[in-house]
Design an enzyme around this catalytic site. Structure first.
Site, short mmCIF file in Angstrom:
data_model
loop_
_atom_site.label_atom_id
_atom_site.label_comp_id
_atom_site.label_asym_id
_atom_site.label_seq_id
_atom_site.Cartn_x
_atom_site.Cartn_y
_atom_site.Cartn_z
N LYS A 126 0.97 -0.84 0.65
CA LYS A 126 -0.29 -0.16 -0.08
C LYS A 126 0.74 1.07 -0.03
O LYS A 126 2.11 1.03 0.28
CB LYS A 126 -0.84 0.24 1.00
CG LYS A 126 -2.38 1.31 1.31
CD LYS A 126 -3.28 -0.07 0.59
CE LYS A 126 -4.61 1.25 0.68
NZ LYS A 126 -5.46 0.09 0.04
N ASP A 166 -6.94 4.08 -4.50
CA ASP A 166 -7.46 4.02 -3.25
C ASP A 166 -8.09 5.75 -3.77
O ASP A 166 -8.05 6.06 -3.56
CB ASP A 166 -6.80 4.44 -2.30
CG ASP A 166 -7.46 3.46 -1.05
OD1 ASP A 166 -7.53 2.12 -0.79
OD2 ASP A 166 -7.00 3.82 0.22
N PHE A 238 -19.32 8.20 -1.09
CA PHE A 238 -20.11 8.85 -1.82
C PHE A 238 -19.29 8.92 -2.94
O PHE A 238 -19.14 8.85 -4.04
CB PHE A 238 -19.78 10.23 -1.67
CG PHE A 238 -19.27 11.07 -1.46
CD1 PHE A 238 -19.05 11.43 -0.45
CD2 PHE A 238 -19.18 12.03 -3.32
CE1 PHE A 238 -17.47 12.21 -0.69
CE2 PHE A 238 -17.82 12.64 -3.10
CZ PHE A 238 -17.03 12.91 -1.88
N GLY A 239 -18.02 8.07 -3.09
CA GLY A 239 -16.68 8.09 -4.06
C GLY A 239 -17.18 6.97 -4.82
O GLY A 239 -17.92 5.87 -4.78
N ALA A 242 -18.58 3.13 -3.12
CA ALA A 242 -20.43 4.01 -2.77
C ALA A 242 -21.25 3.60 -4.18
O ALA A 242 -22.11 2.93 -4.46
CB ALA A 242 -20.38 4.94 -2.57
O1 2IT Z 1 -8.14 -1.42 -0.84
C1 2IT Z 1 -8.23 -2.04 -1.51
O2 2IT Z 1 -7.97 -3.24 -1.71
C2 2IT Z 1 -7.75 -1.15 -3.01
N1 2IT Z 1 -7.90 -0.17 -2.89
C3 2IT Z 1 -7.11 -1.68 -4.26
C4 2IT Z 1 -6.09 -2.23 -4.34
C5 2IT Z 1 -5.68 -2.37 -5.97
O3 2IT Z 1 -4.59 -3.25 -5.96
O4 2IT Z 1 -6.81 -2.74 -6.38
#
Ligand code: 2IT
Length: 446
Positions: A126, A166, A238-239, A242
């Site tokens: 991440k 994300d 609301f993104g 959602a």
């Molecule tokens: O929290 C998640 O699983 C994501 N933000 C997607 C991560 C991804 O590599 O598609």
């Protein structure tokens, strides 16, 4: 908790001070693993848990850029490469002022188990920045993304680490990041997912997280002999997530009556459908990070500074961010007859609230299982990029549905096997853990 697990959690807290979300994620997972550790002493003997809580690598860097007024801005960039036992690091980038190393460690830790549950070969990672997209112009966002990738490019790659979006990172940002990566490396590769459909993106990736959550919820409801038809659903956020949830709930005959933002929530008793669904996209692209405009536009109630959990509903789907559903919210949901809480965000429910919902016998699914459809379709995007081929939306959607069913089955059968039938948290944690742990055993002390 056993002495071993207690000590482990205490060590994580001591060694990673001021990272409460990381502590919370670790505590939830390791407390689910006690029965596995009893049955499989090899995990403890090989220090699998001690290794899992230590990222393989953390990259932290300066992101300098110049805003529209000509002022120099400095943000902090991160990539946490948590675990590569089952595949290249994979996970999103978050651009939000709340981003810290601790937040990204919690997310990368969760991602490791989530990615394992998808059945696809992806490790956990991440990243992101404390950059705040709110109020920024498109040009500023592009300049920030280019500067961010100017450092990140040397640490990622299609066989090394494949970031995606994300919070605060959608198709627009992925485009700017991809353009800069391609320019620096002189390579057109699948280094990011969530790309545009003309340049290597997968169909259904934008919808995948939300669709997957609803497919998973449908499977849970099926275990109680029911479905979405005629159900009232409270959604927070609301993104992108959602937005996918709303579309699929409508398709299955349910009605989403709330959305929320940092400013409060809107209550739309007629349901969010038709043009209102498209309006969600412009709400997000406006960079205002608020939902009140929805209430003004459609003449519905807006409740400032409040969470949607006070609205009587059958199903609640938290889809905003971590720690947005507290014990008092859980109690109101139960009082109002809510039957199911399905996490669409990562760790939106606090540990105590989770226990309250589980003790009340409500169907409860953790995000690492229920929202895995997003990263699963990212995995399918990687597969298509490797083949230099594109599947149709029907093919991708079919695979997504199959994967979500499989994750649901893993949760249910694993929970049963370890003596906790109906406990999706335990099923997901153990189910995700075993594949990673066994792979680590196979690969020696690394
Ligand atoms: O929290 C998640 O699983 C994501 N933000 C997607 C991560 C991804 O590599 O598609």
């Amino acid at each position: 908790m056993s002495e071993y697990v207690k000590d482990l959690v205490a060590n994580v807290k001591a060694k990673n001070p001021s990272e409460p979300e990381f502590h919370q994620a670790v505590e939830e997972v390791v407390s689910s693993l006690e029965v596995v550790l009893e049955r499989h002493p090899e995990y403890r003997a090989n220090k699998i848990l001690e290794r899992l809580v230590e990222p393989e690598r953390v990259i932290m860097f300066r992101v300098p850029w110049v805003n529209d007024r000509g002022e120099i801005q400095i943000n902090r960039g991160f990539r946490v490469q948590m675990n590569s036992a089952i595949g290249p690091y994979k996970g999103g980038l978050r651009f939000h002022p709340s981003v810290t190393l601790g937040i990204l460690k919690f997310l990368a830790f969760e991602q490791t188990f989530k990615n394992s549950l998808t059945t696809l070969p992806m490790g956990g990672g991440k990243g992101g920045s404390d950059f705040d997209p709110k109020g920024k112009s498109d040009l500023e966002i592009m300049k920030f993304c280019q500067s961010f990738m100017t450092e990140l490019f040397r640490h990622v790659g299609p066989n090394t680490d494949v970031p995606a979006g994300d919070i605060g990172v959608g198709g627009r940002e992925i485009g700017y990041l991809f353009g800069q990566y391609k320019r620096l490396k002189n390579e057109f590769t699948g280094v990011l997912t969530g790309k545009g459909r003309n340049w290597g993106g997968s169909l259904i990736r934008p919808e995948a997280t939300g669709f997957g959550v609803v497919y998973f919820t449908e499977e849970m409801l099926k275990t109680k002999g029911t479905d979405f038809k005629g159900k009232r659903v409270a959604v927070s956020g609301f993104g992108n997530v959602a937005w996918g949830v709303v579309q699929k709930v409508n398709e299955l005959g349910g009605k989403v009556v709330t959305l929320s933002g940092p400013d409060g929530y809107i209550y739309d008793p007629d349901g969010i459908s038709g043009n209102k669904v498209d309006y969600m996209l412009s709400l997000r692209l406006s960079n205002k990070d608020a939902v009140e405009d929805y209430a003004k536009k459609y003449n519905v109630e807006f409740h400032a500074e409040k969470k949607p959990w006070e609205v009587p509903v059958d199903i609640a789907i938290p889809a905003a961010t971590q720690n947005e559903l507290f014990p008092e919210d859980a109690k109101i949901l139960i009082q109002n007859g809510c039957q199911c809480v399905c996490e669409a965000a990562n760790m939106p429910t606090t540990l105590e609230a989770t226990h309250i919902l589980q003790d009340a016998g409500i169907l409860f699914a953790p995000g690492k299982a229920a929202n895995a459809g997003g990263v699963a379709v990212s995995g399918l995007e990687m597969a298509q990029n490797s083949m230099r081929y594109n599947w149709t939306s029907e093919e991708v959607d079919q695979r997504l549905k199959m994967i979500m069913k499989e994750i649901h089955t893993t949760c249910v059968t694993t929970a049963e096997k370890y003596g906790a039938a109906g406990n999706y948290v335990l099923g997901a944690n153990i189910g995700g853990f075993i594949k990673v742990a066994d792979s680590m055993l196979d690969q020696g002390v690394v």
